[in-house]
Enzyme design. Structure first.
Site, PDB file in Angstrom:
ATOM      1  N   ASN A 213       0.786  -1.333   0.117  1.00 23.06           N
ATOM      2  CA  ASN A 213       0.055  -0.072  -0.052  1.00 23.06           C
ATOM      3  C   ASN A 213       0.962   1.355   0.068  1.00 23.06           C
ATOM      4  O   ASN A 213       2.037   1.130   0.113  1.00 23.06           O
ATOM      5  CB  ASN A 213      -0.877  -0.071   1.099  1.00 23.06           C
ATOM      6  N   PHE A 327      -4.304   2.909  15.056  1.00 23.98           N
ATOM      7  CA  PHE A 327      -4.564   3.906  14.171  1.00 23.98           C
ATOM      8  C   PHE A 327      -6.036   3.425  13.265  1.00 23.98           C
ATOM      9  O   PHE A 327      -5.962   2.066  13.261  1.00 23.98           O
ATOM     10  CB  PHE A 327      -3.476   4.179  12.909  1.00 23.98           C
ATOM     11  N   LYS A 341     -13.131   0.169  16.704  1.00 21.55           N
ATOM     12  CA  LYS A 341     -11.889  -0.553  16.656  1.00 21.55           C
ATOM     13  C   LYS A 341     -11.412  -0.599  18.157  1.00 21.55           C
ATOM     14  O   LYS A 341     -10.717  -1.487  18.651  1.00 21.55           O
ATOM     15  CB  LYS A 341     -10.834   0.251  15.624  1.00 21.55           C
ATOM     16  N   LYS A 345     -10.750  -4.147  19.859  1.00 25.92           N
ATOM     17  CA  LYS A 345      -9.258  -4.401  19.968  1.00 25.92           C
ATOM     18  C   LYS A 345      -9.122  -4.113  21.396  1.00 25.92           C
ATOM     19  O   LYS A 345      -7.697  -4.213  21.833  1.00 25.92           O
ATOM     20  CB  LYS A 345      -8.487  -3.784  18.972  1.00 25.92           C
TER      21      LYS A 345
END
Ligand code: CTP
Length: 405
Positions: A213, A327, A341, A345
């Protein structure tokens, strides 16, 4: 808080140079110790004697002048100040700063200094709006320079528009704000061992091809640089990057998600903070061909399998006291997805980027971030800023979380 803080004031040549006297007075009133440097042209508008009388110190114009008490003033001067304010900054000085030209005292001081820089532009409206000046200002912003935007109004040349030096009081306020920030941040991460992931992973298809990426590593490196400046020990686990890691950090290279996971799990043992800034591929080819794949003429179908989620794994197996920050690069429902998230997480904080905003996300010098923390309902959305400034805000959050724990 400002008593004895050492500020350098750079004055360049424009009609507004006389207003620098007010900036000097304002900084002194707050308690700062100010030293002044001027360009040759500035001396045609205000004399060095004026600034010398007010600052009580020699005013440097030319490093190499025989009356200069310090023959390498641009080095000693630049390295002994905590903030460099340039007011007024002409189009010419801005262009030189943006391009690293150091052909006089002021511009050499800019290059030789690690101190934060505040620039207050002042020039004719057409010069300000010229694409070259706009490009240079964007470059300065990306390099972490703070700007006090010029005011609009009637100019000395008779035109009406933006370009007039901002009010001295506003410049002083912006300068004191930077001093306030840096005072709070000095060594506030001493004793912390920060582990940062940075860059893109590469997932190989065969010996010559990979899936990857656009991540450059800049954001992760900026976090590392900011943490080092604040007294932390820093290790970076870096994938593929095009930016340069900061001096002073230990760098471990790990190209694939699997390698990055191995390196992180080893390094995290001795760490107190983990910041996952890397753009880790979520999928990799299920099989890597040993030999270069040959084209066959027909369509090729790749089977991809999920990579290990490093951040989730660190969070699951975290030892006592480890702060874990992730992030989230999003294109829609940014805060909602980032909040999800954070919970999923089990993170302490999430840095969300809205990739649809100009100047945000991958392979740029700047970023627009929103910070979410597990103990705060409200996210804080910050304006467009350099990645280094954004990094400092992320670390401010870490310091706050550490104190709250
Ligand atoms: N990350 C990681 N390991 C992975 C994937 C991501 O450590 N295999 C980390 C990134 O460094 C980043 C965070 O996880 O800090 C968010 O990555 P992202 O891919 O956006 O998270 P996902 O949970 O995969 O979310 P999405 O559903 O949006 O893909």
């Amino acid at each position: 808080m400002f008593a004895g803080r050492r500020v350098a004031l750079g004055v360049s040549g424009g009609i507004a140079a006389y207003k620098a006297v007010e900036v000097l007075r304002g900084l002194q009133r707050a308690g700062c110790e100010v030293r002044v440097g001027m360009t040759k042209r500035a001396c045609e508008f205000v004399t060095p004697l004026t600034f010398r009388a007010l600052s009580g110190a020699h005013v440097v114009v030319d490093d190499y002048a025989p009356d200069n008490p310090d023959p390498i003033a641009h080095i000693t001067f630049s390295q002994s100040v905590e903030l460099f304010v340039v007011a007024p900054a002409t189009a010419n000085v801005i262009a030189k700063f943006a391009n690293g030209v150091a052909d006089d005292f002021l511009t050499s001081t800019y290059l030789a200094s690690n101190a934060p820089v505040l620039v207050a532009p002042a020039m004719n409206t057409t010069m300000l709006l010229h694409p070259a000046t706009q490009r240079n200002l964007a470059r300065l912003r990306a390099d972490g320079v703070r700007l006090v935007e010029p005011d609009a109004g009637e100019m000395a040349c008779g035109t009406i528009g933006p370009g007039r030096l901002s009010e001295p009081q506003q410049i002083v306020t912006a300068a004191l704000e930077i001093l306030r920030e840096t005072a709070g941040r000095r060594d506030d991460l001493a004793g912390e061992r920060v582990l940062v992931t940075a860059g893109a992973t590469r997932e190989e298809l065969d010996p010559v091809r990979f899936i990857s990426n656009h991540s450059s590593g800049r954001m992760g490196f900026a976090v590392a640089e900011a943490a080092l400046a604040r007294g932390a020990e820093v290790t970076i686990v870096a994938g593929a990057t095009t930016a340069r890691p900061p001096a002073g950090a230990r760098v471990v290279r790990a190209l694939s998600a699997e390698e990055m996971r191995g390196a992180v799990m080893r390094e995290v043992e001795g760490s107190t903070v983990f910041i996952a800034a890397a753009a880790v591929a979520d999928y990799r080819p299920a099989a890597r061909a040993e030999e270069k794949m040959k084209k066959s003429g027909s369509a090729l179908t790749l089977t991809l399998e999920p990579t290990p989620d490093i951040l989730a794994e660190v969070s699951r197996s975290r030892h006592n006291g480890l702060l874990v920050v992730g992030f989230a690069a999003e294109t829609e429902r940014v805060v909602e997805n980032a909040r999800d998230k954070l919970t999923r997480k089990n993170l302490d904080a999430v840095v969300a980027n809205d990739l649809t905003q100009d100047g945000a996300g991958f392979d740029t010098e700047t970023n627009v971030i929103t910070l979410l923390a597990r103990d705060r309902e409200q996210p804080s959305t910050l304006p467009l800023m350099s990645k280094l400034d954004a990094a400092h805000h992320i670390l401010d959050e870490i310091v706050r979380l550490r104190k709250a724990k």
